[in-house]
Design an enzyme around this catalytic site. Structure first.
Site, PDB file in Angstrom:
ATOM      1  N   GLN B 223       0.863 -24.816-105.450  1.00 22.62           N
ATOM      2  CA  GLN B 223       1.164 -26.190-105.066  1.00 22.62           C
ATOM      3  C   GLN B 223       2.658 -26.407-104.862  1.00 22.62           C
ATOM      4  O   GLN B 223       3.065 -27.488-104.436  1.00 22.62           O
ATOM      5  CB  GLN B 223       0.663 -27.163-106.151  1.00 22.62           C
ATOM      6  CG  GLN B 223      -0.847 -27.193-106.293  1.00 22.62           C
ATOM      7  CD  GLN B 223      -1.334 -28.134-107.376  1.00 22.62           C
ATOM      8  OE1 GLN B 223      -2.179 -27.751-108.175  1.00 22.62           O
ATOM      9  NE2 GLN B 223      -0.842 -29.365-107.417  1.00 22.62           N
ATOM     10  N   ARG B 370      -4.412 -34.309-112.072  1.00 23.67           N
ATOM     11  CA  ARG B 370      -4.030 -35.617-111.576  1.00 23.67           C
ATOM     12  C   ARG B 370      -3.441 -36.467-112.686  1.00 23.67           C
ATOM     13  O   ARG B 370      -3.893 -37.573-112.932  1.00 23.67           O
ATOM     14  CB  ARG B 370      -5.261 -36.317-111.014  1.00 23.67           C
ATOM     15  CG  ARG B 370      -5.823 -35.651-109.782  1.00 23.67           C
ATOM     16  CD  ARG B 370      -6.905 -36.506-109.201  1.00 23.67           C
ATOM     17  NE  ARG B 370      -7.218 -36.083-107.835  1.00 23.67           N
ATOM     18  CZ  ARG B 370      -7.773 -36.890-106.941  1.00 23.67           C
ATOM     19  NH1 ARG B 370      -8.049 -38.126-107.241  1.00 23.67           N
ATOM     20  NH2 ARG B 370      -8.046 -36.445-105.735  1.00 23.67           N
ATOM     21  N   CYS B 371      -2.442 -35.981-113.364  1.00 24.89           N
ATOM     22  CA  CYS B 371      -2.006 -36.680-114.569  1.00 24.89           C
ATOM     23  C   CYS B 371      -0.689 -37.396-114.412  1.00 24.89           C
ATOM     24  O   CYS B 371      -0.282 -38.130-115.300  1.00 24.89           O
ATOM     25  CB  CYS B 371      -1.906 -35.703-115.728  1.00 24.89           C
ATOM     26  SG  CYS B 371      -0.573 -34.518-115.540  1.00 24.89           S
ATOM     27  N   GLU B 740      -3.240 -40.069-107.746  1.00 25.33           N
ATOM     28  CA  GLU B 740      -3.741 -40.013-109.111  1.00 25.33           C
ATOM     29  C   GLU B 740      -4.103 -41.370-109.690  1.00 25.33           C
ATOM     30  O   GLU B 740      -4.577 -41.448-110.828  1.00 25.33           O
ATOM     31  CB  GLU B 740      -2.684 -39.334-109.999  1.00 25.33           C
ATOM     32  CG  GLU B 740      -2.400 -37.939-109.532  1.00 25.33           C
ATOM     33  CD  GLU B 740      -1.116 -37.366-110.107  1.00 25.33           C
ATOM     34  OE1 GLU B 740      -1.137 -36.206-110.508  1.00 25.33           O
ATOM     35  OE2 GLU B 740      -0.103 -38.083-110.155  1.00 25.33           O
TER      36      GLU B 740
END
Lengths: 289, 784
Positions: B223, B370-371, B740
């Protein structure tokens, strides 16, 4: 996920399957749908030397109804049972269970007979077949034997089948005309094994209960007949009181493990609830029949 | 902000154009790492520890090495000879590449086999003899922090406990003073369980180190390819210009593909030593048991209020379960990420947050799912606390929120823990959600149903997110500042290539970023090719995670487009033989003021840039921008979930799930909606079923998809989504980022709904996952 090396046989005749099993014994595994066996091989939990594929054997893929009942061949997929109008009309326990087996992908490949032979204590068909008093037909080079499902399971993933035998058919007795049944399954998501499953089957004799079949999923070493509950029901006048009594008896028959799906107490509570609900639904269907 | 109305063929802001990338995905023509096949390529498999904590007495690879088809067996000792047995984590800790002294979690990498095919590689793993001396496993982080606990990280000098870090934010004295004045203190202890991102494509790489050219080409599930290239250069000592990371297509990331995993390092080292390409692809179990998990926060929160419901102060203490290596991806300054945004959407003038990280015998991670750097845990805690405070005070949970929201006129709002919220309108989002769900009617139904033993609950979560890391003063990864970049070239025929430093894993960058260019330059989005993920051919950037792409590289794209437009004006003036000041930019054309027939299109300008440029300008229409955001962006929203609970079995089902989201200006509303649907589904999975847990020996339970549950379309609720647009005042497009929001905000809404159904029975908490068994248990233990 890469399985260990194995030899693959795909005979075109049942006799050749039986010969292979006679030759290799417990080093061979029979492959039908493969929905349990193949993942176990890929995880290397199972490493059979020989896979004997039933796929090309003729005559194993039929659902037939005779005056005595249903005959379901070893290659009949869950999806075919799910779609069966015949099951919806006369075998409501099976019709209720079929769409709850695993997920659509598994149902397209997996088989009822294979599921019984695999004998997962959380398998759904085991309870359904126990409730319906079905029989398994096994073949080997020594001949054929017909095994009542109530004598078939011996423990987790084990049955009375010998390594040289293959289950070729399940026979389901034809229920009486005034009967009903259902299968209730608590699962955490589609495709999950049952936290608890209950197969209920009621036959009405005049306005009393004739035979009752009640079996439980995932609450013991194998699918369990709630025998005491069946006795409570047999001959009784159907209704909430006797259903509650049967539910208590069934909860006593359950010996579930405590795990991430819930405590043993919780699972017994679900047995209680689902037996009550399952019997009420079965009665509804029987009275409507 | 540009607010010109785009024509439909341009597909600028606000157009739900179909995703340009989906054609190849739906045709099965994507290229994932497993699709990369190189000549002479070998296959690598990793031997992993069956034990959670053990000393390695010996490793004997000889039988494995002799298996036909095996080319090499690599152990930690082999790597140690090249100083590669350990590597740095993104939090400044160290992590074993292949274990040399001890194994510290089940699934830890112990040895690698490189073979001619993947089957032989796995066969050989079974022939490696490892003699383990088992040690007591430490699985509970609270126990890990007790003095008597076995020390997991005895490899680190001076590390004589299992404390990984401590962290503090806010003002303790102010918070304590607020609590001293409070009429009511509500507290909550809750564990946000360990869960896993589970991208559809597992992690893997093909490392191709060419001894003849010195070039290391690494195809990799990354990523953050640019940051990874730099880290490879620093760890392996390879010259950075010779390292090329190529990501090809990535089948989902969710933070799981932010860290550098041992497999990448060993495959690269093996390729270097063997002078052949080496492929390593995880299987599903390897991905679940060894790669970056998410959450695992044990939180204690206290909220001080006066009797009227006014919030006075917040105190939070937290223990995070970090696993065997502290490998969170966090800005260096923030040991617990951005968890200190825990004051949420509320005007809380006094707050104090402390955190301690514990080493345990579990897989490292803490980067993922997704934090937004641990905002998820913070948002969950405050929204659960507020809901419980409402019950204690006898105030409706919606009303209590309304009483305490940061008011629209308070923005920009300085929070007690150090954040400057850019913009928001929380009361409006709440009201929109309540209206959509029919809140008052549901409350009436609930009251009537309770009399008949029916259990129905309404859960609210009014979350605030903080995304878009970030301003260089505060935000970095491993020291590299978190700017991001865009490089834009418009070719003579008016078609453009945009190269960005962020990295799509399914978010739709090829479409969204083309639409930004379209909006700014009025070149149709179809004519803008977006490139990323090849470090030789894209500008440096920090990658995609933490909802940062639109706030950072999206802003860079707008800014570089505007630079080109400035140059374009000069070229247009040259072509039209007028002064640049005489030109007006009108929807894709430079027009001479007062003489509308005298005009050139952006395509004319592009052609002139290469064929007829003025003497005092360079040729070409091309530029690059590195964008350093002035602040983070703060998306927000309100979710309302309605559930029905079966009192006899504890089974709960979602009847309604209403989501009002405000992520500022929406570039492609369809893509935004898709992100929200995904996040709401993930939030449901976390709330209802997902759990990576461990037994007392440290065996991982949840190592496959039969045990680690992902919701299917069957269980996933039907979502009713609504949009609001409160622009970010500092982002060039007014956009805020959205990837997110729904995962951050929604878990509390689901849990609050179940608790709300049981609150009259005295139930105040059920930790996630809220299984039917736990709900039944809570009902049994309830004391109405």
């Amino acid at each position: 996920m890469f399985p260990a090396a194995f030899d693959y046989r795909s005979p075109a005749a049942l006799e050749d399957v039986l010969d292979s099993l006679a030759a290799y014994g417990d080093e061979a595994k029979v492959l039908a749908g493969g929905m349990s066996l193949i993942p176990m091989m890929k995880l290397r939990f199972a490493s059979p030397e020989v896979l004997v594929d039933l796929g090309r054997v003729p005559g194993l893929d039929a659902v037939q109804e005779t005056p005595d009942g249903l005959r379901i061949g070893a290659l009949v997929r869950h999806a075919e049972l799910e779609a069966s109008e015949l099951l919806r009309q006369r075998y409501p326990v099976m019709a209720a269970a079929a769409p709850l087996i695993a997920d659509p992908l598994v149902r397209n490949r997996g088989t009822l007979v294979g599921s019984l032979a695999h004998a997962d204590p959380a398998g759904d068909w085991g309870s359904v077949m126990l409730a319906l008093n079905a029989e398994v037909v096994a073949r080997s080079t020594a001949g054929q034997r017909v095994i009542p499902v109530r004598e078939f399971f011996t423990g987790p993933f084990s049955t009375v089948l010998q390594p040289t035998e293959v289950a070729v058919e399940v026979r389901v007795p034809r229920p009486s005309s005034r009967s009903g049944g259902t299968y209730l399954k608590l699962e955490r998501k589609v495709g999950d094994f049952a936290t608890v499953g209950v197969a209920a089957h009621l036959e009405l004799d005049n306005e009393r209960i004739g035979r009752a079949g009640l079996a439980l999923t995932a609450v013991g070493g194998h699918n369990v007949v709630a025998a005491e509950a069946e006795e409570v029901l047999a001959g009784a006048e159907p209704g909430p009181e006797v259903f509650a009594e049967a539910a208590e008896a069934a909860a006593r028959a359950a010996d579930p493990p405590s795990d991430v799906r819930g405590s043993a107490d919780y699972k017994r509570q679900v047995v209680r609830t689902y037996v009550r609900r399952g019997l009420a639904r079965s009665l509804e269907l029987a009275q409507a029949a | 902000m540009t607010t010109t109305m785009p024509g439909p063929e341009i597909h600028g802001l606000g157009h739900s154009m179909k995703r340009k990338e989906d054609d190849r995905f739906v045709r099965g023509r994507g290229t994932y790492i497993e699709d990369v096949v190189l000549p002479r390529m070998l296959h690598m498999a990793l031997l992993r520890s069956p034990l959670a904590h053990a000393r390695i007495a010996s490793i004997d690879p000889s039988a494995a090495a002799e298996l036909p088809g095996v080319v090499a067996v690599v152990t930690g000792a082999d790597l140690a000879a090249h100083n590669l047995a350990w590597m740095p984590t993104l939090s400044g800790d160290t992590q074993a590449v292949l274990a040399t002294d001890k194994v510290r979690f089940q699934g830890q990498e112990v040895a690698a086999v490189v073979a001619e095919d993947p089957y032989v590689a796995r066969d050989a793993l079974e022939l490696i003899e490892v003699d383990y001396e088992e040690l007591p496993a430490v699985v509970d982080p609270h126990a890990a922090l007790r003095p008597a606990a076995p020390v997991i990280r005895d490899d680190k000098e001076g590390q004589d406990t299992n404390l990984a870090y401590t962290w503090e934010a806010g003002d303790k004295a102010a918070a304590d003073a607020a609590f001293a004045q409070a009429d009511v203190v509500v507290s909550l202890d809750t564990h946000y369980p360990r869960c896993h991102p589970s991208p559809m494509e597992t992690c893997g790489c093909v490392a191709d180190v060419n001894a003849a050219t010195g070039k290391a080409t690494i195809y990799m599930t990354s990523q953050a390819p640019h940051a990874h290239r730099t880290l490879f250069a620093m760890v392996a000592g390879l010259p950075e210009q010779n390292i090329q990371i190529k990501t090809v297509d990535i089948g989902g990331g969710f933070g799981n593909k932010v860290p550098i995993y041992p497999g990448y390092v060993v495959a690269t080292a093996a390729s270097l030593l063997l002078d052949r390409p080496v492929k390593w692809i995880e299987d599903r179990t390897e991905n679940l048991i060894s790669t970056g998990f998410a959450r695992d926060y044990h939180m204690h929160g206290e909220l001080a209020l006066n009797r009227d419901g006014r919030m006075l102060g917040l105190r939070v203490s937290m223990v995070s379960d970090q696993g065997a290596f502290f490998a969170d991806a966090q800005p260096s300054k923030c040991r617990a990420g951005l968890f200190h945004i825990v004051t949420g959407s509320y005007d809380l003038t006094a707050a104090h947050v402390t955190g301690r990280g514990a080493y345990t015998n579990k897989a490292p991670g803490g980067v993922a799912y997704r934090c937004s750097f641990r905002v998820t845990e913070a948002s969950f805690l405050i929204e659960r606390l507020v809901q419980n405070a409402a019950y204690e005070l006898g105030i409706d949970p919606a009303e209590l929120r309304r009483l305490n929201f940061i008011r629209p006129e308070q923005f920009p709002y300085q929070s007690a823990t150090g954040f400057l919220y850019d913009s928001g309108n929380y009361p409006a989002a709440l009201q929109k959600a309540l209206d959509a769900v029919g809140y008052d009617e549901l409350r009436r139904e609930q009251a009537e149903g309770r009399a008949q033993g029916k259990l129905m609950g309404i859960g609210i979560a009014s979350f605030t997110e903080v995304v878009g890391a970030g301003p260089h003063k505060d935000y970095d990864i491993a020291g590299i500042k978190m700017f991001d970049s865009a490089e834009l070239r418009v070719h003579p025929t008016g078609k453009a290539i945009l190269k960005i430093g962020v990295q799509t894993q399914g978010q739709g960058h090829e479409t969204t970023f083309a639409q930004i260019v379209a909006n700014e330059l009025r070149i149709p989005a179809e004519d803008v090719l977006v490139q990323y993920g090849d470090t030789d051919n894209t500008p440096y950037g920090l990658g995609t995670y933490a909802s940062r792409s639109t706030p950072t590289a999206g802003a860079a794209t707008a800014v570089v487009s505007r630079k080109l437009l400035d140059k374009g004006r000069k070229i247009a003036a040259h072509v039209l033989e007028c002064s640049p000041d005489d030109l007006e930019w009108q929807s894709g054309r430079f027009v001479v003021k007062g003489t509308p027939e005298q005009a050139v299109t952006i395509q004319d300008v592009a052609f002139a840039a290469y064929t007829n440029h003025p003497d005092d300008l360079e040729a070409g229409l091309e530029g690059v921008t590195y964008y350093d955001p002035p602040n983070m962006t703060y998306p927000f929203g309100t979710y309302v979930v309605v559930v029905d609970v079966d009192p006899e079995t504890g089974v709960w089902t979602v009847r309604r799930a209403v989501a009002v989201d405000d992520c500022g200006v929406r570039i492609n509303p369809m893509i935004v909606e898709g992100q929200l649907h995904g996040g709401l589904a993930e939030g449901y999975g976390i709330a209802a079923m997902q759990l990576i847990t461990f037994d007392e020996q440290g065996n991982c339970i949840g190592s496959n998809f039969m045990d680690y549950l992902l919701p299917t379309s069957w269980e996933t609720p039907r979502f009713e989504t609504y949009a609001m647009e409160t622009p970010s005042p500092h982002h060039p497009l007014g956009a805020k980022g959205v990837g997110e929001s729904a995962t951050v905000g929604s878990p509390a809404a689901y849990v609050n709904a179940v608790i709300d159904a049981l609150t009259h029975l005295g139930v105040r908490n059920i930790d996630m996952p809220v299984t039917s068994a736990k709900v039944w248990q809570a009902i049994q233990q309830a004391s109405p």
